[in-house]
Write a protein that holds these residues in place. Structure first.
Motif, PDB file in Angstrom:
ATOM      1  N   MET B   1       0.860  -1.209   0.000  1.00 40.59           N
ATOM      2  CA  MET B   1       0.000   0.000   0.000  1.00 40.59           C
ATOM      3  C   MET B   1       0.883   1.241   0.000  1.00 40.59           C
ATOM      4  O   MET B   1       1.884   1.303   0.695  1.00 40.59           O
ATOM      5  CB  MET B   1      -0.905  -0.055   1.241  1.00 40.59           C
ATOM      6  N   SER B   2       0.521   2.167  -0.817  1.00 39.77           N
ATOM      7  CA  SER B   2       1.324   3.382  -0.933  1.00 39.77           C
ATOM      8  C   SER B   2       1.196   4.235   0.316  1.00 39.77           C
ATOM      9  O   SER B   2       0.183   4.186   1.005  1.00 39.77           O
ATOM     10  CB  SER B   2       0.860   4.158  -2.165  1.00 39.77           C
ATOM     11  N   LYS B   3       2.225   5.026   0.596  1.00 39.66           N
ATOM     12  CA  LYS B   3       2.160   5.904   1.760  1.00 39.66           C
ATOM     13  C   LYS B   3       1.295   7.130   1.490  1.00 39.66           C
ATOM     14  O   LYS B   3       0.960   7.872   2.393  1.00 39.66           O
ATOM     15  CB  LYS B   3       3.564   6.320   2.182  1.00 39.66           C
ATOM     16  N   TYR B   4       0.959   7.344   0.220  1.00 39.59           N
ATOM     17  CA  TYR B   4       0.152   8.513  -0.117  1.00 39.59           C
ATOM     18  C   TYR B   4      -1.330   8.218   0.044  1.00 39.59           C
ATOM     19  O   TYR B   4      -1.802   7.167  -0.351  1.00 39.59           O
ATOM     20  CB  TYR B   4       0.444   8.956  -1.550  1.00 39.59           C
ATOM     21  N   LYS B   5      -2.057   9.178   0.622  1.00 38.49           N
ATOM     22  CA  LYS B   5      -3.479   8.958   0.873  1.00 38.49           C
ATOM     23  C   LYS B   5      -4.337   9.268  -0.360  1.00 38.49           C
ATOM     24  O   LYS B   5      -5.413   8.728  -0.517  1.00 38.49           O
ATOM     25  CB  LYS B   5      -3.952   9.825   2.042  1.00 38.49           C
ATOM     26  N   HIS B   6      -3.831  10.169  -1.177  1.00 41.66           N
ATOM     27  CA  HIS B   6      -4.578  10.523  -2.383  1.00 41.66           C
ATOM     28  C   HIS B   6      -3.689  10.353  -3.615  1.00 41.66           C
ATOM     29  O   HIS B   6      -2.476  10.439  -3.524  1.00 41.66           O
ATOM     30  CB  HIS B   6      -5.049  11.977  -2.317  1.00 41.66           C
ATOM     31  N   GLU B   7      -4.324  10.129  -4.715  1.00 42.04           N
ATOM     32  CA  GLU B   7      -3.603  10.082  -5.974  1.00 42.04           C
ATOM     33  C   GLU B   7      -4.421  10.883  -6.985  1.00 42.04           C
ATOM     34  O   GLU B   7      -5.632  10.989  -6.872  1.00 42.04           O
ATOM     35  CB  GLU B   7      -3.490   8.643  -6.497  1.00 42.04           C
ATOM     36  N   VAL B   8      -3.754  11.423  -7.973  1.00 39.66           N
ATOM     37  CA  VAL B   8      -4.492  12.088  -9.036  1.00 39.66           C
ATOM     38  C   VAL B   8      -4.413  11.187 -10.266  1.00 39.66           C
ATOM     39  O   VAL B   8      -3.347  10.716 -10.640  1.00 39.66           O
ATOM     40  CB  VAL B   8      -3.988  13.540  -9.282  1.00 39.66           C
TER      41      VAL B   8
END
Lengths: 135, 118
Positions: B1-8
């Motif tokens: 799972m990525s550490k980023y909460k949002h992606e564009v």
């Protein structure tokens, strides 16, 4: 409602202790109503941003009937700004406040990591640093 | 799972297919997007070689989503407007470090988890 908090203390400390290392860059993307473009562009220059590009686009209208009647104005501007990482949180907190308080100023903003750039002069321009040190 | 909460999610499609992109994305929880008009360029020789025609008028749909629904939306976009459909779409995501202006997202996400627990 979760308010946006100004940077984690840890981040700020890191930036301060590594004065000599190059400042990381980020891309700040701001999507706002077209009429507010100038306002946000002008305001963003206060955060050591030297380069901004504005694209025009439109929001995806939720209410089709309204948009057919021309009642909704979904013309948007996408502002792309190169910002120093240590100023990004400040800029985001500022934008967050403006999105809430300015009439018709609702929008979204987010930052993207920049992994590399080429050219010393370009880097200094983008990060607003001179001679590798604090300006 | 990525550490980023949002992606564009950036989805580049032939002009006129942005509605299909949004319809597909909304099915999996995207709230809204921004459409940018753009012009595609392609290698003329490659076009001949692969026997395809590249329509230069493009639309880029920019959708900011939570990382956890990103894969579902990418799959939906691939099926709805993938390269082998008239939309000839390419979709990719970029991690987003911080977001402002999406407050209703977090509020809704919270109420969703509350109801699922109950």
């Amino acid at each position: 409602m979760a308010r946006f908090k100004i940077s984690k203390a840890k981040d700020v400390k890191e930036e301060k202790t590594s004065m000599s290392s190059p400042k990381k860059l980020q891309l700040l993307i701001t999507v706002v109503n077209k009429q507010k473009t100038e306002y946000f562009v002008d305001m963003l220059y206060n955060f050591e941003i030297n380069l901004q590009t504005v694209l025009s686009g439109h929001g995806t209208a939720d209410d089709h009937i309204k948009s057919l009647l021309g009642l909704t104005d979904n013309e948007k501007s996408i502002i792309i700004s190169a910002i120093r990482r240590d100023r990004a949180n400040e800029a985001l907190a500022f934008l967050d406040e403006k999105f809430r308080t300015v009439k018709g100023g609702k929008g979204i903003a987010f930052t993207l990591p920049v992994s590399s750039t080429i050219g010393v002069a370009i880097y200094q321009f983008l990060s607003n640093t001179f001679n590798g040190g604090q300006r | 799972m990525s550490k980023y909460k949002h992606e564009v999610i950036l989805c580049i499609v032939n002009s006129g297919f942005s509605d299909e992109v949004m319809d597909a994305a909304k099915e999996f929880g995207a709230k809204g997007g921004t459409v940018i008009r753009a012009r595609g360029t392609a290698n003329a020789e490659a076009e001949k070689l692969f026997n395809i025609a590249i329509q230069p008028e493009k639309e880029i749909v920019m959708i900011l989503v939570e990382s956890k629904i990103k894969n579902d939306i990418l799959h939906a976009l691939y099926r709805a407007v993938g390269l082998n459909t008239p939309g000839q779409g390419i979709a990719f995501t970029v991690p987003v470090e911080s977001v402002v202006g999406l407050t209703d997202f977090s509020a809704e996400a919270k109420s969703n988890t509350d109801s699922s627990e109950a």
